[in-house]
Write a protein that holds these residues in place. Structure first.
Motif, PDB file in Angstrom:
ATOM      1  N   VAL A 117       0.816  -1.218   0.000  1.00  0.00           N
ATOM      2  CA  VAL A 117       0.000   0.000   0.000  1.00  0.00           C
ATOM      3  C   VAL A 117       0.850   1.268   0.000  1.00  0.00           C
ATOM      4  CG1 VAL A 117      -1.960  -1.089   1.159  1.00  0.00           C
ATOM      5  CG2 VAL A 117      -0.172   0.001   2.539  1.00  0.00           C
ATOM      6  N   PHE A 145      -0.645  -0.697  -6.115  1.00  0.00           N
ATOM      7  CA  PHE A 145      -0.987  -0.901  -4.715  1.00  0.00           C
ATOM      8  C   PHE A 145      -2.356  -1.567  -4.611  1.00  0.00           C
ATOM      9  CE2 PHE A 145       1.688   3.049  -3.525  1.00  0.00           C
ATOM     10  CZ  PHE A 145       2.829   2.264  -3.381  1.00  0.00           C
ATOM     11  N   SER A 248      -2.829  -5.162   5.927  1.00  0.00           N
ATOM     12  CA  SER A 248      -2.602  -5.402   4.500  1.00  0.00           C
ATOM     13  C   SER A 248      -3.080  -6.782   4.073  1.00  0.00           C
ATOM     14  CB  SER A 248      -1.117  -5.238   4.165  1.00  0.00           C
ATOM     15  OG  SER A 248      -0.750  -3.874   4.159  1.00  0.00           O
TER      16      SER A 248
END
Length: 358
Positions: A117, A145, A248
């Protein structure tokens, strides 16, 4: 999957500068050899600072070494080609640094970390210079991303593979030896590097796109804090604690709850497997050099979500599987690597693998 710096150099230089300032306090002549305890402790960490190799680090030598390092850090190398597009997405860009050579050079591809990210393709100047001085050209890439909806894993991995293909398509123009290519990176970049290295060749010889006809196979992999799997179920079993709850991991698969993550649909499990490097590992895959530095041992009961996502157990699991398949690998746990320079060792590891590929 926070970004792991390629070299913990800034901290070392800060320590060096601090010790030099401390050692300069007082009236003792700066150029007279002194068996100062602080300086000799520093000498053990920075043996190259002992300019005359007499086994005693003076304050003058320490200052000169500090200034030398500061100077080398300030010399940022400009890319030979910057922000070159290798795909359709705005983040499908790379920088290329050409090593000086009359013959085709090996290529090392840096893939940054940042939890899929964040992060940047800006490579550490010292690490870059190490490769260039060794006659290796370097590329540093950006990739898409994840956003929890339209871009999920393994799309960043596929971007990395596309970058390998693009760079191979430039072999003649950029003086690259397509038979000597390595990928390395930290955290997410490590995961992408391993995925490229372990995955079956994605080349499509019948494609209308000449880039897609190129091979994605590489000759060596280097990682820092790499995750061998992005399957939350396997991470929970391998590391324990709440490492598998890293934000994530959830975003990578578009899930919002622990229940969803640990009870995947067959389609979701397929995505877990496809996104994890270790599920692609076979006996014909390239050698791996891995560095880990996160705290070892069981995670505390009060561990926060995501804590342990760079745990050495990821590496130990890789060692076990790779040894079973008789694939060369090196596992370095930096708190136990006193007197070693893992980053230079990684360079030497690449040189060894490139020599085999000639």
């Amino acid at each position: 999957m926070t970004q792991i710096p390629t070299v913990r150099f800034g901290l070392r230089i800060l320590v060096l500068c601090t010790m030099v300032m401390l050692s300069c306090h007082g009236g003792i002549a700066a150029d007279k050899p002194q068996p100062d305890a602080q300086l000799q402790k520093l000498l053990k960490r920075f043996p190259a600072a002992d300019k005359n190799k007499d086994g005693i680090l003076t304050r003058t030598e320490a200052r000169e070494y500090r200034d030398k390092i500061r100077g080398s850090q300030a010399k940022a190398v400009k890319p030979t080609y910057a922000d070159v597009k290798y795909g359709d997405h705005p983040r499908n860009v790379l920088d290329f640094y050409q090593a000086k050579s009359d013959k085709p050079t090996p290529l090392v591809i840096y893939i940054h970390g940042g939890g899929f990210v964040g992060g940047s393709k800006r490579i550490h100047p010292r690490q870059l210079q190490l490769f260039l001085d060794a006659g290796m050209s370097v590329a540093a890439i950006h990739y898409r991303f994840i956003d929890g909806k339209n871009v999920l894993l393994p799309e960043p991995q596929r971007d990395g593979a596309r970058a390998v293909q693009f760079l191979r398509s430039k072999a003649q123009e950029w003086n690259i030896d397509p038979k000597r290519v390595a990928c390395y990176g930290g955290s997410a970049g490590a995961g992408i590097s391993m995925w490229i290295g372990f995955h079956d060749d994605l080349a499509d010889p019948n494609s209308d796109d000449p880039v897609k006809r190129q091979s994605t196979r590489i000759q060596a992999i280097g990682t820092m804090g790499g995750q061998s799997t992005y399957d939350p179920i396997k991470i929970k079993a391998l590391v324990g604690g709440r490492a598998w709850e890293h934000r994530s991991i959830f975003k990578a698969y578009g899930v919002t709850t622990a229940k969803e993550a640990l009870n995947p649909t067959p389609e979701q499990q397929k995505r877990y497997d496809e996104s994890s490097a270790i599920t692609h590992l076979t006996k014909d895959d390239p050698p791996l050099y891995m560095i880990y530095s996160e705290a070892d041992g069981p995670l505390p009961e009060n561990a926060r979500p995501g804590q342990g996502i760079h745990h050495p157990n990821f590496g130990r699991d890789l060692v076990k599987k790779m040894n079973e398949l008789q694939i060369e690998n090196v596992f370095v746990y930096t708190p136990k690597a006193k007197g070693r320079d893992p980053n230079r060792e990684m360079l030497e590891f690449f040189q060894k693998q490139f020599a085999k590929a000639k």
